[in-house]
Design an enzyme around this catalytic site. Structure first.
Site, PDB file in Angstrom:
ATOM      1  N   SER A  13      30.161  17.575  36.770  1.00  0.00           N
ATOM      2  CA  SER A  13      30.601  18.960  36.606  1.00  0.00           C
ATOM      3  C   SER A  13      31.108  19.615  37.885  1.00  0.00           C
ATOM      4  O   SER A  13      31.889  20.545  37.816  1.00  0.00           O
ATOM      5  CB  SER A  13      29.487  19.803  35.984  1.00  0.00           C
ATOM      6  N   HIS A  36      31.629  17.901  29.745  1.00  0.00           N
ATOM      7  CA  HIS A  36      32.989  18.220  30.208  1.00  0.00           C
ATOM      8  C   HIS A  36      34.039  17.236  29.706  1.00  0.00           C
ATOM      9  O   HIS A  36      35.223  17.423  29.958  1.00  0.00           O
ATOM     10  CB  HIS A  36      33.033  18.260  31.738  1.00  0.00           C
ATOM     11  N   LYS A  39      32.134  24.498  25.702  1.00  0.00           N
ATOM     12  CA  LYS A  39      33.201  24.235  26.673  1.00  0.00           C
ATOM     13  C   LYS A  39      34.499  24.000  25.901  1.00  0.00           C
ATOM     14  O   LYS A  39      35.070  24.955  25.396  1.00  0.00           O
ATOM     15  CB  LYS A  39      32.762  23.119  27.606  1.00  0.00           C
TER      16      LYS A  39
HETATM   17  C1  LIG Z   1      27.393  23.067  30.835  1.00  0.00           C
HETATM   18  C2  LIG Z   1      26.588  21.837  30.897  1.00  0.00           C
HETATM   19  C3  LIG Z   1      25.392  21.726  30.199  1.00  0.00           C
HETATM   20  C4  LIG Z   1      24.766  22.892  29.505  1.00  0.00           C
HETATM   21  O1  LIG Z   1      25.393  23.182  28.309  1.00  0.00           O
HETATM   22  P1  LIG Z   1      25.186  24.631  27.701  1.00  0.00           P
HETATM   23  O2  LIG Z   1      25.561  24.473  26.275  1.00  0.00           O
HETATM   24  O3  LIG Z   1      26.101  25.514  28.465  1.00  0.00           O
HETATM   25  O4  LIG Z   1      23.743  24.980  27.884  1.00  0.00           O
HETATM   26  C5  LIG Z   1      24.740  20.521  30.195  1.00  0.00           C
HETATM   27  N1  LIG Z   1      25.225  19.466  30.866  1.00  0.00           N
HETATM   28  C6  LIG Z   1      26.369  19.542  31.591  1.00  0.00           C
HETATM   29  C7  LIG Z   1      26.858  18.331  32.323  1.00  0.00           C
HETATM   30  C8  LIG Z   1      27.075  20.734  31.636  1.00  0.00           C
HETATM   31  O5  LIG Z   1      28.174  20.818  32.348  1.00  0.00           O
END
Ligand SMILES: *Cc1c(COP(=O)(O)O)cnc(C)c1O
Length: 389
Positions: A179, A207, A239
């Site tokens: 990320s 992602h 996302k």
């Molecule tokens: C954003 C993210 C999460 C968390 O997901 P949410 O639905 O926003 O709680 C978990 N793992 C990774 C790698 C992320 O980038």
């Protein structure tokens, strides 16, 4: 003398280090063009990679579902909170990912906490990439299992961990797309290693899901990993899918086990059913509108070419996460501020989120960005170039 003096002291220390975090309040929907404190900005900050967070078709699906199912989930899935749109979304995510079943969670954070703490405990090991998302590291702690970390995206380092103690069970966990760096896990090597050592592999593709692959199937699609190659696939819906929530997909047996034992699944209210209904619409769009991914790729390629030509240091990433590596926190903040004065918003990422001396501007692209948006960014970066040398 209060026992709680560490609270103001920690706040003061954060301020002095230039690491104090403040929130922006948006007065507009999430998008590439946002309004903050009466100002319009061109933003390269969100994770709405396909530009769907404000898509009218998703909003309409949510509206229709709300008139049929109301707003709140009202109970946990195991009581009476499992509602038709949730079930339909699970069935469709299972079909899309080529897994027996998929199970919805309210957030990705909770999916990771729930799955890992259900699967391993005190006598087991969790082996994780050093740069894994915070939720995965927290999950390991919560589980009580022994946490071993390996050098970032290094299958040989992982092999060393797997061979260090072959008696206990091992769960191997990695981000699909990292990320803060944007690079992709070497799953073509990691998956066979796990199989060879009878380790269970879990990939958090927050992602990659929706973004990578011809159909948006993410890392599992680009590496062609079946359920037996990659038994636990976590995807998030907040996302690229533009809604909220997450899921884990896998075998019938693993999913049933998680339903029975994952506390963040059992002891929480289901997501609003309208969010699940909107996500079904989102899934159709993700699969069908491959032009969104193609447009993203062309933005990313042009950005990399031209930013490198300007002399900026980028990271080894083909994903929409394109950090500009600066190093010193002050310089990164200075560049972010200069861009902000030009009406461009990019988040400076600093320690402790990233290692010391690797502060960066985390540029994220979305299919919602136009060619003109990209050109505006490149022009501003050219004008600010001298600040970073
Ligand atoms: C954003 C993210 C999460 C968390 O997901 P949410 O639905 O926003 O709680 C978990 N793992 C990774 C790698 C992320 O980038």
């Amino acid at each position: 003398m209060s026992k709680w003096r560490h609270i103001p002291e920690a706040l003061e220390q954060r301020r002095q280090q230039g690491l104090y975090r403040k929130r922006l309040t948006l007065a507009s929907p999430q998008s590439c063009h946002i309004k903050v404190e009466g100002q319009e900005y061109l933003a390269f900050c969100n994770n709405d990679y396909l530009g769907l967070a404000n898509d009218p078709r998703l909003i309409e699906s949510a509206r229709v579902a709300m008139s049929q199912y109301g707003l709140g989930g009202g109970a946990s899935h195991l009581v009476t909170g499992h509602i038709e749109p949730h079930h339909e979304l699970e069935v469709r995510l299972a079909e899309f990912t080529g897994r027996d079943r998929a199970l919805l969670f309210s957030t990705g954070y909770m999916a990771n906490l729930g799955v890992i703490s259900a699967l391993v405990g005190r006598n087991d090991k969790v082996i994780q990439d050093k740069l894994n998302h915070a939720s995965l590291l927290d999950a390991a702690q919560l589980s009580g299992a022994r946490l071993l970390r390996y050098a970032h995206n290094d299958p040989e380092a992982l092999r060393g961990r797997l061979e260090s103690d072959t008696d206990s069970r091992s769960l191997v966990v990695t981000d699909g797309v990292f990320s803060m760096d944007g690079d992709i896990a070497l799953l073509d090597q990691i998956a066979p290693l796990c199989r060879e050592h009878d380790a269970l592999l879990m990939v958090d593709d927050a992602h990659g899901f929706g973004v990578l692959g011809g159909e948006g199937g993410g890392c599992a699609e680009i590496f062609g990993l079946s359920q037996s190659d990659l038994p636990l696939l976590v995807g998030t819906l907040g996302k690229a899918f533009g809604t909220a929530g997450a899921f884990v997909a896998g075998s019938e047996e693993l999913i049933e086990y998680i339903i029975q034992f994952a506390r963040t699944y059992i002891y929480t209210t289901s997501m609003p059913p309208a969010v699940a209904a909107a996500t079904c619409t989102s899934l159709d769009i993700v699969r069908e509108e491959s032009w969104r991914r193609e447009h993203l790729v062309s933005l990313i390629q042009q950005f990399r070419r031209e930013a490198l030509a300007l002399g900026y240091q980028l990271m080894d990433s083909d994903s929409p996460i394109q950090p500009i590596l600066i190093g010193e926190t002050e310089k990164a903040l200075e560049l972010a501020n200069a861009l902000r004065k030009k009406g461009i918003l990019i988040t400076a990422i600093r320690p402790p989120t990233v290692p010391a001396n690797t502060s960066r501007l985390r540029v994220t692209f979305s299919a919602g960005h136009t060619q003109q948006d990209l050109e505006r960014l490149l022009e501003a970066l050219q004008q600010c170039r001298e600040m970073t040398v």
